[in-house]
Design an enzyme around this catalytic site. Structure first.
Site, PDB file in Angstrom:
ATOM      1  N   SER A 110       1.452  -9.826  -1.347  1.00  9.24           N
ATOM      2  CA  SER A 110       1.137  -8.415  -1.098  1.00  9.24           C
ATOM      3  C   SER A 110       1.509  -7.919   0.289  1.00  9.24           C
ATOM      4  CB  SER A 110      -0.360  -8.178  -1.339  1.00  9.24           C
ATOM      5  OG  SER A 110      -1.136  -9.058  -0.550  1.00  9.24           O
TER       6      SER A 110
ATOM      7  N   LYS B 207       0.798  -1.235   0.000  1.00  9.15           N
ATOM      8  CA  LYS B 207       0.000   0.000   0.000  1.00  9.15           C
ATOM      9  C   LYS B 207       0.826   1.278   0.000  1.00  9.15           C
ATOM     10  CE  LYS B 207      -4.443  -1.512   1.722  1.00  9.15           C
ATOM     11  NZ  LYS B 207      -4.236  -2.943   2.068  1.00  9.15           N
TER      12      LYS B 207
ATOM     13  N   GLU C  33      -9.851   7.163   4.146  1.00  6.95           N
ATOM     14  CA  GLU C  33     -10.746   6.277   4.887  1.00  6.95           C
ATOM     15  C   GLU C  33     -10.069   4.923   4.920  1.00  6.95           C
ATOM     16  OE1 GLU C  33     -11.116   4.246   1.494  1.00  6.95           O
ATOM     17  OE2 GLU C  33     -11.630   6.353   1.353  1.00  6.95           O
TER      18      GLU C  33
END
Ligand SMILES: *Cc1c(COP(=O)(O)O)cnc(C)c1O
Length: 396
Positions: free
Chosen positions: A379, A92, A114
């Site tokens: 990931s 991320k 968010e």
């Protein structure tokens, strides 16, 4: 004219999916964002600063690791792209670093985001601390309770975590609150964490995550003499790690792209997040895409054991490539993912995130040819999932 799966039309559509469904008030914001992205993110100044942060702050390039024991088990050559080794524990941050540079260039000082499980909130709070920018993260009240360690991380990093108290008090409510904040404070920068949201966000996030496939190309060339694999496998929540892992291969038709969704307790169980199977076209989070909804168009609460895949929609790029057959979607249950996490831990000494474990579990479902080269995008790392692992594997 050459066309690419990555191209959108002028309104931001990938085929039938995408667009920018925002209130008129926010129209200037998305237009300003697109203009800034196009004019700034391809300059030498941006590229140098982004590359330098990816190297020294994020820890890139991440290794492309040949998983020898896993390969032996499946009779294939399996490489793991180690996004789990990125700073903050997942892919991320590739996106939040890129967007924070863009926000800074646009003169923004207030960042909003968010978050559901808190992973994107942490990645956003991290880059806001890095740049000395204000950070407000909206999070469902229920998620704040469930994800206490990530809430504490965000606070330590200087962010304010604001509870969303409406509806089911989870991600979609936090998203509504963030959009409301954006309407009331149009000078703030809304930092979206996956290839979702109104155009141009899906395009921007996919571009910032494309460093993953760019590195895979180079690393595979060094290791095998060939810059592309037979298959790339990645899990899909909103779809950012998958978009990044697929990016440079979308237009190389010989590379099979496998998007792995969370089947939860089973696709037909009513407790699932297999959006590409269960979803129908509708507008979610500012774009027209596939989403899980009831007959009245109300979003159906998704379920997955992994918080990062627990999303009722799918990025429009994936909706398009799945609908047109370029990408193959596979659904993996909670139990299958747990077994795959255990298997990787024991065979390779790597404890994966539960999201990534879904991608690994897909190895059992694929029609595999002997000696194929497969890249699985790992990931994230499993540290954040240890509570679940402790509960499920208590008999070990
Ligand atoms: C958030 C997350 C995901 C899902 O998000 P995508 O945008 O689909 O990539 C997958 N894996 C990990 C480790 C995550 O933290």
């Amino acid at each position: 004219m050459s066309t690419s799966y990555l191209d959108t039309d002028d309104l931001g559509f990938y085929g039938a999916f995408g667009g920018a469904y925002v209130p008129e008030l926010l129209r200037p914001n998305v237009e300003e964002l697109e203009a800034a992205f196009n004019s700034y993110c391809f300059t030498e100044t941006f590229e140098n600063e982004y590359a330098s942060l990816l190297k020294d702050f994020v820890g890139r390039p991440t290794p492309l690791y040949y998983a020898a024991r896993l390969s032996e088990k499946y009779g294939m050559h399996i490489y793991l792209k180690r996004e789990d080794l990125c700073h903050t524990g997942a892919h991320k941050v590739n996106n939040t670093v890129g967007q924070i540079l863009l926000a800074k260039h646009m003169g923004k000082t207030d960042i909003i985001a968010e978050t559901g499980a808190g992973q994107h909130g942490v990645a956003t709070a991290t880059v806001c601390a890095l740049m000395g920018l204000n950070c407000i993260v909206y999070m469902g009240e229920k998620d704040i309770e469930r994800q206490a360690p990530n809430v504490q991380r965000m606070k330590m990093l200087g962010a304010e975590v604001r509870p969303a108290t409406s509806g089911s008090k989870t991600l979609k409510d936090a998203t509504n609150e963030a959009i409301r904040h954006w309407i009331n404070h149009p000078d703030s920068y809304y930092l979206i964490g996956s290839v979702v949201g109104p155009h141009p966000y899906p395009k921007i996030v996919a571009y910032f995550q494309s460093v993953i496939s760019k590195e895979i190309e180079k690393q595979l060339t060094e290791k095998t003499g060939k810059g592309y694999p037979d298959k790339v496998v990645a899990c899909v929540g909103g779809g950012s790690n998958a978009a990044g892992a697929f990016y440079h291969f979308f237009d190389t038709k010989s590379v099979e792209l496998i998007a792995v969704e969370a089947a939860g307790l089973g696709i037909d169980s009513g407790k699932s997040a297999a959006t590409s199977v269960l979803g129908t076209p509708g507008v979610l989070h500012g774009s027209l895409t596939l989403l899980m909804q009831d007959a009245d168009g109300q979003v159906v609460e998704p379920h997955s054991i992994s918080a990062g895949l627990d999303y009722p929609g799918i990025g429009p790029l994936h909706a398009h490539t799945i609908a047109t057959g370029r990408t193959t979607a596979i659904a993996i249950t909670d139990d299958e993912a747990l077994q795959a996490a255990l298997q990787l831990s024991k065979l390779e000494g790597i404890i994966p995130a539960l999201e990534s474990a879904h991608a690994l579990a897909a190895l059992d479902k694929l029609a595999l040819r002997k000696d194929e080269v497969i890249v699985v995008n790992l990931s994230g790392r499993g540290d954040k999932d240890m509570n679940t692992y402790m509960e499920k594997f208590s008999s070990l």
